[in-house]
Design an enzyme around this catalytic site. Structure first.
Site, short mmCIF file in Angstrom:
data_model
loop_
_atom_site.label_atom_id
_atom_site.label_comp_id
_atom_site.label_asym_id
_atom_site.label_seq_id
_atom_site.Cartn_x
_atom_site.Cartn_y
_atom_site.Cartn_z
N CYS A 165 0.88 -1.18 0.00
CA CYS A 165 0.00 0.00 0.00
C CYS A 165 0.91 1.22 0.00
CB CYS A 165 -0.90 -0.01 1.23
SG CYS A 165 -1.92 1.48 1.38
N GLU B 18 -3.72 1.28 -6.13
CA GLU B 18 -2.74 0.34 -6.66
C GLU B 18 -2.68 0.50 -8.17
OE1 GLU B 18 -0.62 -1.13 -5.08
OE2 GLU B 18 -1.38 -1.73 -3.10
#
Length: 239
Positions: free
Chosen positions: A2, A112
């Site tokens: 992340c 992402e």
């Protein structure tokens, strides 16, 4: 991993939902492109020096990228934005923080980047740009990402407070975009997760929220760290 996320909740929402005892004098504005080494809002519990049996829940700012207390310098923090669930209890950088310095990091969702299949086989100059996706709870709620924090004192005597996000293997719902995802803490486990007096069993409180998440493509503007604003989490129009 992340590596970017959005956090836009206002001060009153954070204070009410997380039942904060002490708020900072100023809460930073909403952020839609938080990157490593940026200041981030976190919920922590601390014990006052004059009343060690009591805990106070605070909203604080931490720098994203954990610097262990024993580090010689703060340069490695940018590489420690995430701590792997599978090894966090064993790694010297995270072990002590897991025992007594756990936090919650409120987030609207995280980003992402997806590389089209087969693109890795092409020369770098011919690869298409990766497509960013915004991953967030499908019901419109917010994430309480599981984090750890540390205090580091520089040779000059200045204190730096930093944090990391615990990640795990991504669930099928979002795993096709990236193989890792942040772990979260459900509201009913917030008290136990934040409690600095609880030194064992903390990992049992974590949740991998894969089935509750959805992802959609967003503008490549988010790929540039300096860009910010609610337009970054808007879904791309369907072609």
């Amino acid at each position: 991993m992340c590596g970017r996320y959005a956090s836009s909740a206002d001060a009153s929402w954070l204070e009410e939902v997380f039942e904060i005892d002490e708020m900072p004098d100023e809460v930073p504005p909403p952020r839609y492109n938080i990157a490593p080494t940026d200041p981030v809002l976190a919920v922590v519990e601390r014990t006052p020096k004059d009343a060690p049996a009591r805990v106070v829940r605070k909203l604080v700012e931490l720098r994203w990228g954990l610097v262990p207390s024993w580090s010689r310098d703060a340069k490695g923090g940018a590489r420690m934005i995430n701590a792997r669930f599978e090894t966090v209890a064993e790694k010297p950088a995270f072990r002590r923080a897991l025992a007594v310095r756990r936090c919650l990091l409120p987030a609207d969702g995280y980003y992402e980047w997806y590389a089209p299949e087969g693109s890795a086989e092409l020369p770098a100059s011919r690869r298409p740009p990766k497509q960013p996706f915004f991953i967030h709870p499908a019901d419109g709620s917010r994430l309480a990402m599981a984090g750890l924090y540390e205090f580091w004192k520089s040779p000059a005597g200045e204190w730096l407070s930093t944090c990391t996000i615990i990640t795990t293997t991504a669930a099928d719902a979002v795993g096709h975009i990236h193989d890792r995802m942040p772990m979260t803490v459900r509201p009913e486990a917030w008290d136990a997760w934040l409690d600095p007096h609880r030194t064992e069993g903390a990992l049992d409180l974590l949740d991998a929220p894969g089935a509750q998440l959805e992802a959609y493509a967003v503008s490549r503007l988010v790929s540039t760290v300096g860009n910010d604003g609610p337009e970054l989490i808007e879904p791309l129009p369907e072609s």
